[in-house]
Design an enzyme around this catalytic site. Structure first.
Site, PDB file in Angstrom:
ATOM      1  N   LEU A 129       0.888  -1.168   0.000  1.00 48.40           N
ATOM      2  CA  LEU A 129       0.000   0.000   0.000  1.00 48.40           C
ATOM      3  C   LEU A 129       0.918   1.207   0.000  1.00 48.40           C
ATOM      4  O   LEU A 129       1.737   1.371   0.906  1.00 48.40           O
ATOM      5  CB  LEU A 129      -0.894   0.012   1.245  1.00 48.40           C
ATOM      6  CG  LEU A 129      -1.700   1.288   1.507  1.00 48.40           C
ATOM      7  CD1 LEU A 129      -2.668   1.576   0.381  1.00 48.40           C
ATOM      8  CD2 LEU A 129      -2.444   1.177   2.828  1.00 48.40           C
ATOM      9  N   ALA A 130       0.809   2.022  -1.035  1.00 48.41           N
ATOM     10  CA  ALA A 130       1.689   3.186  -1.174  1.00 48.41           C
ATOM     11  C   ALA A 130       0.866   4.444  -1.393  1.00 48.41           C
ATOM     12  O   ALA A 130      -0.005   4.479  -2.265  1.00 48.41           O
ATOM     13  CB  ALA A 130       2.642   2.983  -2.355  1.00 48.41           C
ATOM     14  N   VAL A 131       1.147   5.454  -0.588  1.00 46.46           N
ATOM     15  CA  VAL A 131       0.507   6.765  -0.718  1.00 46.46           C
ATOM     16  C   VAL A 131       1.609   7.814  -0.720  1.00 46.46           C
ATOM     17  O   VAL A 131       2.507   7.783   0.131  1.00 46.46           O
ATOM     18  CB  VAL A 131      -0.491   7.029   0.434  1.00 46.46           C
ATOM     19  CG1 VAL A 131      -1.045   8.450   0.366  1.00 46.46           C
ATOM     20  CG2 VAL A 131      -1.632   6.002   0.403  1.00 46.46           C
ATOM     21  N   GLU A 177       1.703  -7.834   6.163  1.00 42.71           N
ATOM     22  CA  GLU A 177       2.800  -7.602   7.098  1.00 42.71           C
ATOM     23  C   GLU A 177       3.044  -6.110   7.147  1.00 42.71           C
ATOM     24  O   GLU A 177       3.008  -5.436   6.113  1.00 42.71           O
ATOM     25  CB  GLU A 177       4.088  -8.298   6.644  1.00 42.71           C
ATOM     26  CG  GLU A 177       4.082  -9.797   6.832  1.00 42.71           C
ATOM     27  CD  GLU A 177       3.904 -10.524   5.516  1.00 42.71           C
ATOM     28  OE1 GLU A 177       3.877  -9.866   4.460  1.00 42.71           O
ATOM     29  OE2 GLU A 177       3.766 -11.751   5.542  1.00 42.71           O
ATOM     30  N   ASN A 237       6.029   1.156  12.150  1.00 41.14           N
ATOM     31  CA  ASN A 237       5.238   1.998  11.251  1.00 41.14           C
ATOM     32  C   ASN A 237       3.900   2.317  11.923  1.00 41.14           C
ATOM     33  O   ASN A 237       2.868   1.715  11.636  1.00 41.14           O
ATOM     34  CB  ASN A 237       5.043   1.312   9.899  1.00 41.14           C
ATOM     35  CG  ASN A 237       4.427   2.232   8.870  1.00 41.14           C
ATOM     36  OD1 ASN A 237       3.821   3.241   9.197  1.00 41.14           O
ATOM     37  ND2 ASN A 237       4.571   1.857   7.609  1.00 41.14           N
ATOM     38  N   TYR A 293      -4.585   0.341   9.689  1.00 42.64           N
ATOM     39  CA  TYR A 293      -5.107  -1.026   9.648  1.00 42.64           C
ATOM     40  C   TYR A 293      -5.967  -1.340  10.869  1.00 42.64           C
ATOM     41  O   TYR A 293      -6.970  -2.042  10.755  1.00 42.64           O
ATOM     42  CB  TYR A 293      -3.964  -2.030   9.507  1.00 42.64           C
ATOM     43  CG  TYR A 293      -3.238  -1.898   8.186  1.00 42.64           C
ATOM     44  CD1 TYR A 293      -3.932  -1.931   6.979  1.00 42.64           C
ATOM     45  CD2 TYR A 293      -1.861  -1.718   8.137  1.00 42.64           C
ATOM     46  CE1 TYR A 293      -3.278  -1.805   5.769  1.00 42.64           C
ATOM     47  CE2 TYR A 293      -1.196  -1.594   6.919  1.00 42.64           C
ATOM     48  CZ  TYR A 293      -1.915  -1.636   5.748  1.00 42.64           C
ATOM     49  OH  TYR A 293      -1.266  -1.512   4.546  1.00 42.64           O
TER      50      TYR A 293
END
Length: 138
Positions: free
Chosen positions: A55-57, A89, A94, A101
C-alpha cells in the site's frame, strides 16, 4: 500504468519496487491493484484468502483518507473474488500504517522476527495482521 505505480512507490518507501517488479506481480494470477492519482494498493487473492502486497501513498497525500479508501476498495474487490479474510505484514515501527489497519478492523495474528532489512543494516520485526470479512469495517 506500472511506471506511475513505481513512481508513487518510490515516493512512499525507502526501498521501492520498480516498474518491472510491479508489472510482473500484476501479471500473476489473482493479483490486482486499486489505484488513485496519489496512491495504490496491490492485492493477491488465492482461494479464500487475500494478502495486501503493498500500500503506497505519496507523502503529500497522506492523512487525507486515501489509504483507508484503498483498503476498503481492496476488501470489497477481494471479497467479490471469494476471499473471506485478508492478511498483511507491517513494520512494527510503522505507527501510521498500524493505526490505519487497526481502524479498518485488522488484528495482530503473528510476528515475523527481523523481517525487514533497514538501510543501516538493522532488522525490524513485521507484525502479521488479519481481517476476517465476516466482521464489518467500521
Amino acid at each position: 500504468m506500472t511506471d506511475t505505480l513505481a513512481a508513487i512507490h518510490a515516493e512512499a518507501f525507502d526501498a521501492p519496487w520498480d516498474a518491472a517488479s510491479l508489472s510482473a506481480l500484476l501479471a500473476s494470477p489473482g493479483v490486482f491493484a486499486v489505484a488513485e492519482d496519489d496512491g495504490f494498493i496491490l492485492i493477491r487473492v488465492v482461494a479464500d484468502e487475500a494478502e495486501i502486497l503493498t500500500l503506497a501513498v505519496r507523502p503529500s497525500a497522506r492523512r487525507g483518507g486515501l489509504g483507508r479508501r484503498l483498503v476498503e476498495a481492496a476488501v470489497v474487490r477481494a471479497a467479490a473474488l471469494g476471499a473471506e479474510r485478508m492478511f498483511l505484514e507491517v513494520a512494527e515501527g510503522n505507527i501510521a500504517a498500524r493505526a490505519l489497519y487497526a481502524r479498518a478492523g485488522f488484528n495482530e495474528a503473528g510476528r515475523r522476527r527481523g523481517y525487514y532489512a533497514r538501510a543501516d543494516g538493522s532488522r525490524e520485526d513485521a507484525l502479521v495482521l488479519a481481517l476476517n470479512f465476516s466482521r464489518k469495517l467500521p
